[in-house]
Scaffold this motif. Sequence first.
Motif, mmCIF file in Angstrom:
data_model
loop_
_atom_site.group_PDB
_atom_site.id
_atom_site.type_symbol
_atom_site.label_atom_id
_atom_site.label_comp_id
_atom_site.label_asym_id
_atom_site.label_seq_id
_atom_site.Cartn_x
_atom_site.Cartn_y
_atom_site.Cartn_z
ATOM 1 N N VAL A 166 -5.627 6.200 -12.335
ATOM 2 C CA VAL A 166 -4.972 5.846 -11.075
ATOM 3 C C VAL A 166 -5.881 4.938 -10.257
ATOM 4 N N LEU A 167 -7.159 5.261 -10.184
ATOM 5 C CA LEU A 167 -8.098 4.437 -9.420
ATOM 6 C C LEU A 167 -8.127 3.011 -9.950
ATOM 7 N N HIS A 186 -18.211 0.641 -4.766
ATOM 8 C CA HIS A 186 -18.226 0.653 -6.221
ATOM 9 C C HIS A 186 -17.282 1.713 -6.780
ATOM 10 N N TYR A 187 -16.794 1.450 -7.971
ATOM 11 C CA TYR A 187 -15.828 2.304 -8.662
ATOM 12 C C TYR A 187 -16.241 3.775 -8.618
ATOM 13 N N ASN A 188 -17.454 4.079 -9.019
ATOM 14 C CA ASN A 188 -17.901 5.483 -9.058
ATOM 15 C C ASN A 188 -17.934 6.117 -7.673
ATOM 16 N N GLU A 189 -18.201 5.338 -6.648
ATOM 17 C CA GLU A 189 -18.191 5.874 -5.286
ATOM 18 C C GLU A 189 -16.778 6.303 -4.879
ATOM 19 N N PHE A 190 -15.771 5.535 -5.298
ATOM 20 C CA PHE A 190 -14.388 5.905 -4.994
ATOM 21 C C PHE A 190 -14.009 7.200 -5.714
ATOM 22 N N LEU A 191 -14.509 7.365 -6.922
ATOM 23 C CA LEU A 191 -14.220 8.583 -7.691
ATOM 24 C C LEU A 191 -14.798 9.830 -7.033
ATOM 25 N N ILE A 249 0.827 -1.208 0.000
ATOM 26 C CA ILE A 249 0.000 0.000 0.000
ATOM 27 C C ILE A 249 0.860 1.258 0.000
ATOM 28 N N GLY A 250 1.878 1.284 -0.817
ATOM 29 C CA GLY A 250 2.866 2.342 -0.761
ATOM 30 C C GLY A 250 2.488 3.663 -1.391
ATOM 31 N N ASP A 251 1.243 3.968 -1.485
ATOM 32 C CA ASP A 251 0.843 5.266 -2.008
ATOM 33 C C ASP A 251 -0.456 5.697 -1.342
ATOM 34 N N LYS A 252 -0.724 6.982 -1.395
ATOM 35 C CA LYS A 252 -1.892 7.497 -0.688
ATOM 36 C C LYS A 252 -3.197 6.958 -1.252
ATOM 37 N N TRP A 253 -3.252 6.718 -2.556
ATOM 38 C CA TRP A 253 -4.524 6.289 -3.150
ATOM 39 C C TRP A 253 -4.958 4.938 -2.617
ATOM 40 N N SER A 254 -4.016 4.031 -2.435
ATOM 41 C CA SER A 254 -4.359 2.710 -1.900
ATOM 42 C C SER A 254 -4.934 2.826 -0.492
ATOM 43 N N LEU A 299 -6.960 -0.206 -7.680
ATOM 44 C CA LEU A 299 -7.907 -1.284 -7.376
ATOM 45 C C LEU A 299 -7.325 -2.627 -7.821
ATOM 46 N N LYS A 300 -6.745 -2.648 -8.996
ATOM 47 C CA LYS A 300 -6.148 -3.885 -9.502
ATOM 48 C C LYS A 300 -4.991 -4.323 -8.610
ATOM 49 N N GLN A 301 -4.126 -3.388 -8.209
ATOM 50 C CA GLN A 301 -2.988 -3.729 -7.350
ATOM 51 C C GLN A 301 -3.446 -4.247 -5.988
ATOM 52 N N LEU A 302 -4.451 -3.591 -5.411
ATOM 53 C CA LEU A 302 -4.956 -4.035 -4.110
ATOM 54 C C LEU A 302 -5.554 -5.436 -4.201
ATOM 55 N N GLU A 303 -6.173 -5.731 -5.323
ATOM 56 C CA GLU A 303 -6.714 -7.072 -5.533
ATOM 57 C C GLU A 303 -5.569 -8.083 -5.694
ATOM 58 N N GLU A 304 -4.544 -7.717 -6.440
ATOM 59 C CA GLU A 304 -3.414 -8.617 -6.683
ATOM 60 C C GLU A 304 -2.666 -8.974 -5.403
ATOM 61 N N VAL A 305 -2.573 -8.036 -4.458
ATOM 62 C CA VAL A 305 -1.868 -8.329 -3.202
ATOM 63 C C VAL A 305 -2.801 -8.909 -2.144
ATOM 64 N N GLY A 306 -4.070 -9.103 -2.498
ATOM 65 C CA GLY A 306 -4.991 -9.804 -1.608
ATOM 66 C C GLY A 306 -5.646 -8.962 -0.537
ATOM 67 N N LEU A 307 -5.641 -7.642 -0.679
ATOM 68 C CA LEU A 307 -6.297 -6.784 0.318
ATOM 69 C C LEU A 307 -7.771 -6.564 0.015
#
Length: 135
Positions: free
Chosen positions: A50-51, A35-40, A16-21, A55-63
């Motif tokens: 970036v979103l 949902h995606y639009n809620e995060f926006l 989670i090395g960035d503020k967006w995560s 989201l893809k990175q957080l899913e890949e690392v299992g969070l």
Amino acid sequence: MEVRSHCPINYVLEHIGDKWSLLIIRDLMFKNKRHYNEFLEGGEKVSTSVLGTRLKQLEEVGLISKGEDDVKKSRIKYSLTQKGIDMLPFMVDMISWSGEYDKETEAGKDFLDQAKHHRDDLLEFFREKLTKEHL
């Protein structure tokens, strides 16, 4: 996932090395956004590219995980995994720290008081809530 080193701080940053995560985790954990639009719609104004990447990175690392929405089947619904829920103490501590030093914090006084004086009860409440809603 391959990490550069197994230093505990590096491990966190690799996940989670960035503020967006962290803001996505915050939204899932404390703001009931799924949902995606809620995060926006967050006040920080994340870009769509970036979103999507975060989201893809957080899913890949299992969070987080993604699945079908209960109401609208064509819409993706994001959820915290157990690994994501286990970040709860870390997130509460960051909110508490910020509340101590940011005199204009958006964190509610009740939440900050609870985190400071009844941390275990607050963590138990949110852990049960998140487990019920996300797992």
